[in-house]
Design an enzyme around this catalytic site. Structure first.
Site, short mmCIF file in Angstrom:
data_model
loop_
_atom_site.label_atom_id
_atom_site.label_comp_id
_atom_site.label_asym_id
_atom_site.label_seq_id
_atom_site.Cartn_x
_atom_site.Cartn_y
_atom_site.Cartn_z
N LYS A 1 37.10 35.94 65.31
CA LYS A 1 37.03 35.01 64.18
C LYS A 1 37.42 33.59 64.60
O LYS A 1 36.75 32.62 64.27
CB LYS A 1 37.94 35.50 63.04
CG LYS A 1 37.41 36.76 62.36
CD LYS A 1 38.45 37.42 61.46
CE LYS A 1 37.94 38.78 60.97
NZ LYS A 1 38.93 39.55 60.22
N GLN B 1 45.23 39.49 58.63
CA GLN B 1 44.46 40.61 59.20
C GLN B 1 45.08 41.96 58.81
O GLN B 1 46.29 42.15 58.94
CB GLN B 1 44.41 40.45 60.74
CG GLN B 1 43.60 41.50 61.46
CD GLN B 1 42.09 41.40 61.17
OE1 GLN B 1 41.52 40.31 61.07
NE2 GLN B 1 41.44 42.54 61.02
N ASP C 1 39.02 35.66 52.49
CA ASP C 1 38.65 37.07 52.61
C ASP C 1 38.20 37.62 51.25
O ASP C 1 37.60 38.69 51.18
CB ASP C 1 39.85 37.90 53.11
CG ASP C 1 39.69 38.31 54.56
OD1 ASP C 1 38.55 38.31 55.06
OD2 ASP C 1 40.71 38.65 55.19
#
Ligand code: NDP
Length: 291
Positions: free
Chosen positions: A52, A96, A119
């Site tokens: 990412k 994460q 997200d």
């Protein structure tokens, strides 16, 4: 059979994003900045987070990777999140998953400012997505929609079967495919581990979205001809012939399912790269959300 090439499509999206960044720079605007927090040293998580951050650098976004040790307390993590919520440089950030067992995932995700929640995991954003309001669509579902759109896969009136009901993939995907727009307008069946007659339901799918995390669970005999298959699953399986010591398997047995499919995603190179591209699209969007 047409391969839904996530690698190629995500590269196209990244090129489009690079053009946007160049425009922003030329106009003296704010360069998008994505931050990622990772707690602990889970190998797969580190690989995903690094991918990412690297993708951000490639298109000219700013990025920061915040690595916290596995013994980080929930309070320490919440303090870091609060810091990023108030950091004017950071437009969006992710925490994460999975988190170590001593940290409550829900508390952590709720602490992320909805305006920086690229997200799309915050309940406020999930609610907006469910109502079809502008919001951050979770990266993986958004990547799948983008792939369907760019390959002009017909979805209207189709029976879409989603296997797996996680909050990050299956559940939002089922909602999105049923919405009154393209891609969408499907008749949706959401299935999970308690579903009876799963194989019979899967056989009726015209669009099959699989996110359960069981390598090669879906085989050719389970699908009907002309199906569109989206394989979200990524599982590391030990493989001594590989330098890394593992290979990646999807939830779909590609060799037997592909010949019966009109469209199908490969693993790797399908949904995975699209997820990263979507995260970056959301980060660009975050600039407007934080204005
Ligand atoms: P979860 O483990 O959170 O959810 C799995 C779902 O599958 C659950 O709803 C579970 O049902 C269901 N399930 C499990 N076994 C069966 C079965 N035998 N029959 C029917 N349903 C079953 O998984 P995630 O959604 O987080 O991830 C799924 C996969 O996708 C994983 O391989 C993951 O690595 C991958 N992934 C890939 C991403 C990408 O970018 N490509 C992004 C996110 C995930 P129940 O609810 O009843 O327990």
């Amino acid at each position: 059979m047409v391969l839904l090439d996530g690698k190629k499509t995500s590269n196209e999206i990244k090129e489009e994003l690079a053009v946007e960044v160049a425009k922003i720079k030329a106009d003296g605007g704010k360069i998008p900045h994505l931050a990622a927090i990772i707690v602990g040293s889970n190998g797969a998580s580190i690989t995903y987070v690094n991918a990412k951050v690297k993708a951000c650098e490639k298109v000219g976004f700013g990025s920061s990777l915040i690595q916290m040790p596995v013994e980080t307390t929930q309070e320490e993590l919440l303090a870091k999140i609060n810091e990023l919520n108030n950091d004017m440089v950071v437009d969006g950030f992710i925490v994460q998953l999975p988190l170590p067992d001593h940290i409550d995932e829900e508390t952590v995700l709720n602490a992320v400012s909805p305006n920086k929640d690229v997200d799309g995991f915050h309940p406020a954003n999930f609610g907006k997505v469910a109502l079809g309001l502008p919001s951050f669509i979770p990266a993986t579902p958004n990547g799948i929609l983008e792939l369907l759109k760019r390959y002009k896969v017909e979805t209207e009136g189709k029976h879409c079967v989603v296997v797996g009901r996680s909050n990050i993939v299956g559940l939002p995907m089922s909602i999105l495919m049923g919405q009154k727009k393209y891609p969408g307008n499907c008749t949706v069946t959401l299935t999970h581990s308690r579903t009876k007659n799963l194989t019979e339901i899967i056989k009726t799918a015209e669009i099959l979205i699989v996110a359960l995390g069981r390598p090669e669970f879906i085989t050719g005999d389970m699908v009907k001809d002309g199906v569109t298959v989206i394989d979200v699953g990524i599982t590391r399986v030990a493989d001594e012939t590989k330098k890394s010591g593992f290979r990646l398997l999807g939830d779909v047995h590609f060799e037997s399912v592909a010949p019966k499919s009109d469209f199908i995603t490969p693993v790797p190179g399908g949904v995975g790269p699209m997820t990263i591209a979507s995260l970056m699209q959301n980060t660009l969007k975050a600039i407007d959300m934080n204005r």
